[in-house]
Design a protein around this motif. Structure first.
Motif, PDB file in Angstrom:
ATOM      1  N   GLY A 199      19.632 -18.154  39.565  1.00 12.16           N
ATOM      2  CA  GLY A 199      18.931 -17.183  40.400  1.00 12.16           C
ATOM      3  C   GLY A 199      19.337 -15.753  40.075  1.00 12.16           C
ATOM      4  N   LEU A 200      20.613 -15.582  39.825  1.00 13.92           N
ATOM      5  CA  LEU A 200      21.143 -14.259  39.528  1.00 13.92           C
ATOM      6  C   LEU A 200      20.563 -13.721  38.221  1.00 13.92           C
ATOM      7  CD1 LEU A 200      23.193 -12.371  40.879  1.00 13.92           C
ATOM      8  CD2 LEU A 200      24.948 -13.325  39.395  1.00 13.92           C
ATOM      9  N   ILE A 201      20.454 -14.579  37.253  1.00  9.61           N
ATOM     10  CA  ILE A 201      19.878 -14.153  35.977  1.00  9.61           C
ATOM     11  C   ILE A 201      18.447 -13.667  36.181  1.00  9.61           C
ATOM     12  CG2 ILE A 201      19.143 -14.962  33.709  1.00  9.61           C
ATOM     13  CD1 ILE A 201      21.533 -16.985  33.978  1.00  9.61           C
ATOM     14  N   PHE A 202      17.710 -14.431  36.976  1.00  3.56           N
ATOM     15  CA  PHE A 202      16.330 -14.070  37.279  1.00  3.56           C
ATOM     16  C   PHE A 202      16.282 -12.705  37.948  1.00  3.56           C
ATOM     17  CE2 PHE A 202      12.446 -14.519  39.902  1.00  3.56           C
ATOM     18  CZ  PHE A 202      11.554 -14.756  38.867  1.00  3.56           C
ATOM     19  N   ASN A 203      17.158 -12.523  38.919  1.00  2.00           N
ATOM     20  CA  ASN A 203      17.236 -11.271  39.667  1.00  2.00           C
ATOM     21  C   ASN A 203      17.533 -10.088  38.753  1.00  2.00           C
ATOM     22  OD1 ASN A 203      19.376  -9.474  41.567  1.00  2.00           O
ATOM     23  ND2 ASN A 203      17.454 -10.052  42.533  1.00  2.00           N
ATOM     24  N   GLU A 204      18.488 -10.282  37.849  1.00  2.00           N
ATOM     25  CA  GLU A 204      18.867  -9.168  36.975  1.00  2.00           C
ATOM     26  C   GLU A 204      17.770  -8.840  35.980  1.00  2.00           C
ATOM     27  OE1 GLU A 204      22.767  -9.632  35.338  1.00  2.00           O
ATOM     28  OE2 GLU A 204      23.685  -9.825  37.323  1.00  2.00           O
ATOM     29  N   LEU A 205      17.032  -9.869  35.586  1.00  2.00           N
ATOM     30  CA  LEU A 205      15.905  -9.592  34.687  1.00  2.00           C
ATOM     31  C   LEU A 205      14.865  -8.728  35.388  1.00  2.00           C
ATOM     32  CD1 LEU A 205      15.555 -13.007  32.852  1.00  2.00           C
ATOM     33  CD2 LEU A 205      16.017 -10.798  31.793  1.00  2.00           C
ATOM     34  N   ASN A 206      14.701  -8.959  36.687  1.00  2.00           N
ATOM     35  CA  ASN A 206      13.777  -8.113  37.450  1.00  2.00           C
ATOM     36  C   ASN A 206      14.244  -6.666  37.467  1.00  2.00           C
ATOM     37  OD1 ASN A 206      11.803  -9.901  38.108  1.00  2.00           O
ATOM     38  ND2 ASN A 206      12.787 -10.570  40.011  1.00  2.00           N
ATOM     39  N   PHE A 207      15.542  -6.495  37.682  1.00  2.00           N
ATOM     40  CA  PHE A 207      16.090  -5.140  37.653  1.00  2.00           C
ATOM     41  C   PHE A 207      15.879  -4.497  36.292  1.00  2.00           C
ATOM     42  CE2 PHE A 207      18.434  -6.209  41.493  1.00  2.00           C
ATOM     43  CZ  PHE A 207      18.369  -5.016  42.181  1.00  2.00           C
ATOM     44  N   GLU A 208      16.091  -5.280  35.253  1.00  2.00           N
ATOM     45  CA  GLU A 208      15.962  -4.762  33.897  1.00  2.00           C
ATOM     46  C   GLU A 208      14.526  -4.281  33.664  1.00  2.00           C
ATOM     47  OE1 GLU A 208      18.735  -4.583  31.906  1.00  2.00           O
ATOM     48  OE2 GLU A 208      17.386  -3.281  30.754  1.00  2.00           O
ATOM     49  N   ARG A 209      13.595  -5.093  34.171  1.00  2.00           N
ATOM     50  CA  ARG A 209      12.191  -4.697  34.030  1.00  2.00           C
ATOM     51  C   ARG A 209      11.932  -3.392  34.788  1.00  2.00           C
ATOM     52  NH1 ARG A 209       7.553  -8.882  35.226  1.00  2.00           N
ATOM     53  NH2 ARG A 209       9.184  -9.526  36.644  1.00  2.00           N
ATOM     54  N   GLY A 210      12.589  -3.292  35.952  1.00  2.00           N
ATOM     55  CA  GLY A 210      12.438  -2.077  36.763  1.00  2.00           C
ATOM     56  C   GLY A 210      12.921  -0.848  36.010  1.00  2.00           C
ATOM     57  N   LYS A 211      13.965  -1.011  35.187  1.00  2.00           N
ATOM     58  CA  LYS A 211      14.481   0.127  34.421  1.00  2.00           C
ATOM     59  C   LYS A 211      13.498   0.558  33.348  1.00  2.00           C
ATOM     60  CE  LYS A 211      19.009   0.804  34.229  1.00  2.00           C
ATOM     61  NZ  LYS A 211      20.391   0.858  34.088  1.00  2.00           N
ATOM     62  N   GLY A 212      12.705  -0.405  32.898  1.00  2.00           N
ATOM     63  CA  GLY A 212      11.642  -0.069  31.949  1.00  2.00           C
ATOM     64  C   GLY A 212      12.112   0.323  30.576  1.00  2.00           C
ATOM     65  N   ILE A 213      13.351   0.045  30.228  1.00  2.00           N
ATOM     66  CA  ILE A 213      13.830   0.405  28.888  1.00  2.00           C
ATOM     67  C   ILE A 213      13.236  -0.523  27.842  1.00  2.00           C
ATOM     68  CG2 ILE A 213      15.859   0.636  27.399  1.00  2.00           C
ATOM     69  CD1 ILE A 213      17.419   1.359  29.962  1.00  2.00           C
ATOM     70  N   PHE A 214      13.279  -1.826  28.173  1.00  2.00           N
ATOM     71  CA  PHE A 214      12.648  -2.785  27.268  1.00  2.00           C
ATOM     72  C   PHE A 214      11.310  -3.188  27.856  1.00  2.00           C
ATOM     73  CE2 PHE A 214      17.224  -3.454  27.302  1.00  2.00           C
ATOM     74  CZ  PHE A 214      17.521  -3.137  25.985  1.00  2.00           C
ATOM     75  N   ASP A 215      10.381  -3.508  27.016  1.00  2.00           N
ATOM     76  CA  ASP A 215       9.090  -3.945  27.493  1.00  2.00           C
ATOM     77  C   ASP A 215       9.147  -5.451  27.729  1.00  2.00           C
ATOM     78  OD1 ASP A 215       6.520  -4.034  28.234  1.00  2.00           O
ATOM     79  OD2 ASP A 215       5.710  -4.017  26.192  1.00  2.00           O
ATOM     80  N   LEU A 216       9.636  -5.814  28.922  1.00  2.00           N
ATOM     81  CA  LEU A 216       9.842  -7.222  29.216  1.00  2.00           C
ATOM     82  C   LEU A 216       8.644  -7.779  29.953  1.00  2.00           C
ATOM     83  CD1 LEU A 216      13.510  -7.473  30.484  1.00  2.00           C
ATOM     84  CD2 LEU A 216      12.542  -8.611  28.493  1.00  2.00           C
ATOM     85  N   THR A 217       7.893  -8.603  29.301  1.00  4.71           N
ATOM     86  CA  THR A 217       6.856  -9.304  30.047  1.00  4.71           C
ATOM     87  C   THR A 217       7.498 -10.521  30.694  1.00  4.71           C
ATOM     88  OG1 THR A 217       6.301 -10.757  28.230  1.00  4.71           O
ATOM     89  CG2 THR A 217       5.151  -8.647  28.319  1.00  4.71           C
ATOM     90  N   GLN A 218       6.772 -11.104  31.624  1.00  4.18           N
ATOM     91  CA  GLN A 218       7.298 -12.258  32.326  1.00  4.18           C
ATOM     92  C   GLN A 218       7.565 -13.405  31.349  1.00  4.18           C
ATOM     93  OE1 GLN A 218       4.799 -13.716  35.439  1.00  4.18           O
ATOM     94  NE2 GLN A 218       6.357 -15.187  36.050  1.00  4.18           N
ATOM     95  N   TYR A 219       6.732 -13.451  30.316  1.00  4.64           N
ATOM     96  CA  TYR A 219       6.880 -14.564  29.374  1.00  4.64           C
ATOM     97  C   TYR A 219       8.179 -14.444  28.600  1.00  4.64           C
ATOM     98  CZ  TYR A 219       2.036 -14.559  30.704  1.00  4.64           C
ATOM     99  OH  TYR A 219       0.892 -14.550  31.439  1.00  4.64           O
TER     100      TYR A 219
END
Lengths: 522, 341
Positions: free
Chosen positions: B291-311
């Motif tokens: 769950g924590l990994i999932f949560n941090e990935l959301n934060f990472e997406r929020g930072k917008g540094i990498f173009d992280l799609t859900q996939y």
């Protein structure tokens, strides 16, 4: 073959020399500067009680364990195998007690597993089958190599394992208790194979608790005790009794007085009426007309060759299997036993011959294994009472002198003899009235064996009945009050105390039996 | 003399023993160490937003349903079995709860759990009586439960009745602790007690360790297996009830693949897939880690540094899962090698 003079130690034909081998486990020194010297083309016996370090020494040799000290010289070169695979490539193969092959694959596939001959990148089946047949023929065995391994009996499976080892070009084959699950004819086949190995210059390390076999098959012997090598000598120069004495660290006089088994002469009156009786039991595929009766306080020996239906009959008495035909009577009424649970409720316990597959729960501790069947009596309001559990464990560990560094140790780390004691304790703590013991001393060293004999006898004196299945005729002759003999699934003879004699039992076991049932024809 | 020294060294009870015990404990806690490291990474990289009460409680709440099905799965896997039906059961019970929400919280909640228990009865009954492989039986029930959910909902999401008190299941807090979190903690406490102190718990491990030996020792094989699947079904039903309360809706296509997430959490937690060994608490740590990994990935997406799609997130989670499992097996390797021979 055994008449060959043993190769004198010190000649230049040394194949293997292990010096000052040390192996330490947490809390235990398993090997304490152990030595071993094996000549080229000899059969070298290693004996010792359980825990003496034989198996550890072999595992250090074949790369299953890393040594903590010492040197190993094989064929003039120092070696230190890190994995069993490396050892195999280096010329050392191990045949384990439990055969490590794949039952569903064919005989030929098992022999060539990992090195299948190929043609154009695909498996060359005709060649593989042909070569498998040739290798087996070398051992005087002819069988259909395309059939799955599980079709073969244990002895033939072992031959396949040996054939596999030889096809690797092994210089040294380690056999750990190879005869523990073989009957006499199968043992003869194995010995023949060993002699052929020897004749082709391969050395064999032979570990066995059956001391009678050693003189028949071995040249030299190494005796171990407490992780040390006590003696290295030629087998021709020591008697069986001397070997036992050295293994145990006792003198010969003591042993003479005590006999070879732990059984003493019993003079007890046994009630004449049986309380549990199985009559005319039939069960596919083995039992055809088996009957047995059990009386209070007696030790009944159930004798017969391997495959005669001894284990099958015991399992039916315990409710583990159901008979197709026949009647079971308990306390004068039709037996209510339909499952092991029912049998336990009626005060019956069963120690299986296959400790590993049917006895121990390997991941669980000694404490949990010991009290497994007793949990219902230890539970209050659904919660296990830890104090009562501990009290039982402490009592039986002391009573049976179970050697364990800690009762929380996983049972798989104990020696075979101690595992067996834990399994005996599993039933004894329920205070049963009948204990069914299938090969209770198989693969157990002389010392523990005598302890278990003594224990069985004490229990019978206290009124418990014991049904004892054993392949060791001395146990039957010295230990039983009565003997029932099975042959081909039928009860063929019964002997009372006065009539029990080795020759009569052997005659009944063998009389008229088909001489060829376990050679598989092509 | 040398031998004597060696022997003493080997059983030396002084500080060496403590470091050894500590070492052994740490080896067993690979997943906990990973959880702490991942958490510290979050603190370092995402700062206050990450450590805010809101984020952490939401994180805890959003993993309660995974925690419940993973708990049931832990027991199933300890017997050497598997329960593939739990994801579909979550969907079915969520739809059931949503449909019955007009009748109030207790009826809807009870019905959701009952649905799970029914599936558990069928699973456990067939597995224990007919001796069919759990994989096949629970696969069939996966299809069946999913189909039932689609039928019951007419293939559309069912909304929770707006006037109902059903929402309380998700929104109530006890002190500062949300009710779903309390439920999970109680469930794990009970599960831990059951595993370690009751006959049933020891039977589960004995059967997974060596089924034939357990049978010959007179353990109630059928009954134990039956109750293990019953328990797994019931917990999945409860998880479905929580899911419906969270989203205010029961969707027949929710929770697809959750059984695999639960299995992953159990395995990451160090429970042997072959049965016979495992722990309840490490499963919870496994759930939190995923769950924590999932949560941090959301934060990472929020930072917008990498173009992280859900996939891509899925790929990253898969990779992380592999890393943790490899780490875990490395840490416990020494113990296993000596045993396997």
């Amino acid at each position: 073959m055994s008449e060959h003079p043993p190769t004198p130690p010190g000649s230049q034909d040394v194949l293997l020399e292990m010096r000052d081998i040390v192996k330490v486990f947490p809390g235990v020194v398993a090997l304490d500067h152990a030595r071993l010297t094996v000549m080229k083309g000899e059969v070298h016996a290693i004996v010792g009680q359980n825990g003496a370090g034989k198996s550890t020494l072999m595992k250090v040799l074949n790369g299953a364990y890393r040594k903590d000290g010492g040197t190993i010289v094989l064929d003039g070169r120092e070696v230190d195998f890190i994995t069993p695979h490396q050892a195999q490539v280096g010329g050392i193969s191990t045949i384990y007690q439990e055969i490590n092959l794949v039952p569903f694959r064919s005989v030929a596939e098992n022999i060539f597993m990992g090195r299948e001959p190929r043609r154009f990148g695909l498996i060359d089946w005709p060649r593989m089958n042909r070569e498998a047949r040739e290798i087996l023929a070398h051992f005087g065995i002819q069988l259909d190599v395309k059939q799955p391994l599980l079709n073969l009996n244990v002895a033939l499976q072992q031959m396949v394992a040996i054939a596999r080892a030889v096809s690797f070009g092994s210089k040294l084959v380690i056999m750990d208790e190879p005869t523990s699950s073989l009957d006499e004819r199968e043992v003869a086949t194995l010995f023949d194979a060993i002699h052929r190995l020897k004749a082709s210059g391969v050395s064999v390390i032979y570990i066995s608790h059956r001391l009678d076999e050693l003189h028949e098959v071995g040249d030299n012997i190494t005796i171990m005790r407490d992780g040390q090598t006590i003696e290295e000598t030629s087998l021709a120069s020591v008697s069986k009794l001397e070997i036992v004495a050295r293994m145990l660290g006792k003198n010969i006089g003591e042993l003479r007085r005590e006999g070879t088994t732990g059984f003493a002469e019993r003079k007890v009156d046994i009630e004449s009426a049986p309380f549990y009786r199985a009559a005319h039991i039939e069960a596919e595929p083995v039992l055809r007309d088996a009957s047995v009766e059990l009386r209070k306080g007696e030790i009944l020996g159930l004798s017969g060759l391997l495959g005669s239906g001894r284990t099958e009959l015991a399992r039916i008495l315990f409710g583990a299997d159901k008979p197709d035909q026949g009647s079971l009577t308990l306390d004068g009424k039709p037996s209510p036993i339909a499952s092991p649970r029912d049998a336990i409720r009626e005060g019956i316990g069963y120690c299986s011959e296959d400790r590993k597959a049917e006895g121990i729960i390997p991941e669980m501790s000694v404490r949990e294994n010991l009290t497994l069947a007793a949990l219902p009596t230890l539970t209050k309001n659904g919660i296990i009472d830890p104090n009562e559990q501990q009290a039982i464990v402490d009592r039986f560990v002391a009573l049976l002198s179970i050697k364990t560094s800690d009762v929380e140790q996983p049972i798989s780390q104990l020696s075979g003899g101690n595992q067996q004691k834990v399994l005996l304790a599993r039933w004894l703590c329920l205070n049963p009235r009948l204990l069914l013991l299938d090969e209770p001393t198989r693969g157990i060293d002389v010392g523990a064996k005598a302890e278990i004999h003594h224990l069985i006898e004490t229990l019978a004196d206290e009124g418990m009945s014991v049904l004892m299945i054993t392949s060791e005729i001395e146990e039957i002759v010295e230990g039983s009050n009565r003997v029932t003999v099975l042959r081909d699934g039928q009860t063929v003879a019964e002997f009372d105390r006065a009539q029990i004699g080795q020759d009569a039992i052997i005659a009944a076991m063998a009389e008229g039996s088909d001489p060829m049932p376990d050679t598989v024809e092509v | 003399m040398e031998a004597g020294e060696l022997r003493q060294n080997a059983v030396d009870p002084s500080q060496n023993a403590y470091t050894r015990i500590a070492g052994a404990w740490l080896r067993g806690q690979g997943v906990l160490i990973a959880l702490i490291l991942v958490f510290l990474f979050g603190v370092w990289r995402y700062g206050d937003k990450f450590t805010s009460d809101f984020n952490l409680w939401t994180l805890a709440k959003n993993n309660t349903y995974f925690a419940l099905i993973a708990l049931g799965m832990t027991f199933v896997i300890m017997t050497g079995g598997i329960d593939l039906s739990v994801g579909a059961v979550v969907a079915l019970s969520a739809v059931t709860a949503a449909r019955l929400s007009p009748h109030g919280l207790w009826i809807a909640l009870s019905a959701a759990i009952a649905v799970g228990l029914i599936v558990g009865v069928i699973n456990g009954g067939i597995i224990s009586i007919f001796k069919v492989q759990p994989f096949i039986v629970t696969l069939a029930l996966l299809l069946g439960a999913r189909g039932a959910a689609l039928n019951l909902s007419n293939n559309a999401s069912v909304s929770v009745d707006y006037a109902s008190n059903y929402k309380d299941l998700w929104n109530t807090t006890i002190g500062v602790v949300p009710l779903p979190v309390v439920i999970v903690i109680v469930a794990y406490l009970l599960g831990s007690v059951m595993l370690n102190l009751t006959r049933f718990g020891r039977h589960i491990l004995a059967i997974g360790g060596n089924e034939e030996a357990a049978r010959l020792a007179g353990l109630p094989l059928n009954r134990t297996l039956f109750f293990v699947y019953l328990l797994s079904g019931g917990l999945a039903g409860l998880a479905g009830a929580l899911l419906a309360a969270q989203g205010n809706t029961g969707s027949p296509i929710a929770a697809v693949g959750w059984e695999l997430t639960a299995i992953a959490a159990v395995v990451v937690g160090g429970t042997l897939l072959t049965g016979g060994r495992g722990s309840v608490w490490t499963t919870l740590v496994g759930v939190l880690l995923l769950g924590l990994i999932f949560n941090e990935l959301n934060f990472e997406r929020g930072k917008g540094i990498f173009d992280l799609t859900q996939y891509w997130e899925e790929v990253i989670r898969g990779l992380f899962l592999l890393i943790v499992i490899i780490l875990q097996s490395r840490l416990t390797n020494t113990a296993r090698v000596t045993r396997s021979m």
